[in-house]
Scaffold this active site. Structure first.
Site, PDB file in Angstrom:
ATOM      1  N   ASP A   8      -5.419 -16.336   8.559  1.00 48.34           N
ATOM      2  CA  ASP A   8      -4.777 -16.891   7.365  1.00 48.34           C
ATOM      3  C   ASP A   8      -5.089 -18.381   7.344  1.00 48.34           C
ATOM      4  O   ASP A   8      -4.786 -19.093   8.310  1.00 48.34           O
ATOM      5  CB  ASP A   8      -3.258 -16.690   7.414  1.00 48.34           C
ATOM      6  CG  ASP A   8      -2.865 -15.221   7.261  1.00 48.34           C
ATOM      7  OD1 ASP A   8      -3.777 -14.382   7.142  1.00 48.34           O
ATOM      8  OD2 ASP A   8      -1.662 -14.922   7.253  1.00 48.34           O
ATOM      9  N   ASP A 130       1.995  -6.012  -1.850  1.00 53.05           N
ATOM     10  CA  ASP A 130       2.942  -6.663  -0.942  1.00 53.05           C
ATOM     11  C   ASP A 130       4.336  -6.411  -1.487  1.00 53.05           C
ATOM     12  O   ASP A 130       4.588  -6.684  -2.662  1.00 53.05           O
ATOM     13  CB  ASP A 130       2.679  -8.170  -0.903  1.00 53.05           C
ATOM     14  CG  ASP A 130       1.215  -8.492  -0.602  1.00 53.05           C
ATOM     15  OD1 ASP A 130       0.606  -7.728   0.158  1.00 53.05           O
ATOM     16  OD2 ASP A 130       0.702  -9.490  -1.131  1.00 53.05           O
TER      17      ASP A 130
END
EC number: 5.3.1.16
Length: 239
Positions: A8, A130
């Site tokens: 990330d 998500d």
């Protein structure tokens, strides 16, 4: 089952968040290219890269750095975070990125997914779902929609999506174990789309359980960075 270690990216560093909270950020490696090299040298084949700045800003903020990872390591890479235009997808694919993940746009503008599928094919386009408490979260997880994860998955499958990444935001970065029930439910509803699991992985036993459920791949982040699962174990698990 495919294993995808995660990088990330925020402000040029490799970071981890807890439940997607930008206030709870830990830098795990100052040097993103160094982290990608560690994966490559360990024999990892495929990595999951998220442009967190991009997710917040709605643009490909770390595009050059991500292109550099590809150029330097030759690893297979899927990229998500801030994908809002066909041009962005085209650009990522042109520098050798293997799959591009569409997130918020799948909820807000489903037609965009259709357009991307028609242009690039279902092997290049992944939809990232998500969810918080089963409801789909968007815009870097800062907003929650009124759409539940199963409905969105079915809509995407009908449209021709063949690969979905499902992240349980409530588990992400917590090392509390995945939401197995959600994966079982999701896989039971789908007929042709495959699922990649993400969020909450904390031990090899989680991977074994996900494989048993029928998950096609798993993204591993914090469990690796914390030292709970080694790259050697991940490689061996994948076989």
């Amino acid at each position: 089952m495919q294993i995808l270690p995660a990088i990330d990216i925020k402000n040029g560093h490799a970071v981890r968040l807890v439940k997607g909270d930008f206030e709870q950020e830990t830098v795990v490696n100052d040097n993103v290219l160094d982290q990608a090299s560690i994966f490559m040298e360990a024999g990892i084949q495929y990595i999951h890269v998220v442009d967190l700045d991009g997710a917040l800003e709605g643009r490909a903020a770390n595009r050059d750095l991500i292109a550099k990872i590809k150029e330097m390591t030759g690893l297979a890479i899927e990229v998500g975070g801030g994908i809002r235009t066909i041009e962005q997808i085209e650009d990522y694919l042109s520098v050798g990125i293997n799959r591009v993940i569409i997130g918020s746009m799948a909820v807000k503008h489903p037609q965009f997914v259709k357009e991307a599928l028609d242009k690039f094919g279902s092997d290049k386009i992944v939809v990232g779902i998500d969810a918080k408490n089963g409801m789909v979260a968007t815009e870097g997880w800062l907003e929650t929609s009124t759409v539940d994860y199963i409905s969105l998955a079915l809509e995407m499958e009908k449209m021709g999506v063949r690969l979905l990444i499902y992240t349980d935001v409530d588990r992400d970065g917590t090392l509390t174990g995945p939401n197995f029930e959600h994966y079982e439910k999701l896989i039971a509803h789908l007929t042709s789309a495959k699922v990649i699991a993400s969020g909450g992985i904390h031990a090899l036993s989680d991977l074994q359980q996900l494989e048993k459920i029928g998950v096609a791949g798993t993204i591993v982040g914090k469990a690796y960075y914390n030292g709970d699962i080694s790259l050697k174990e991940l490689r061996e698990f994948e076989g």
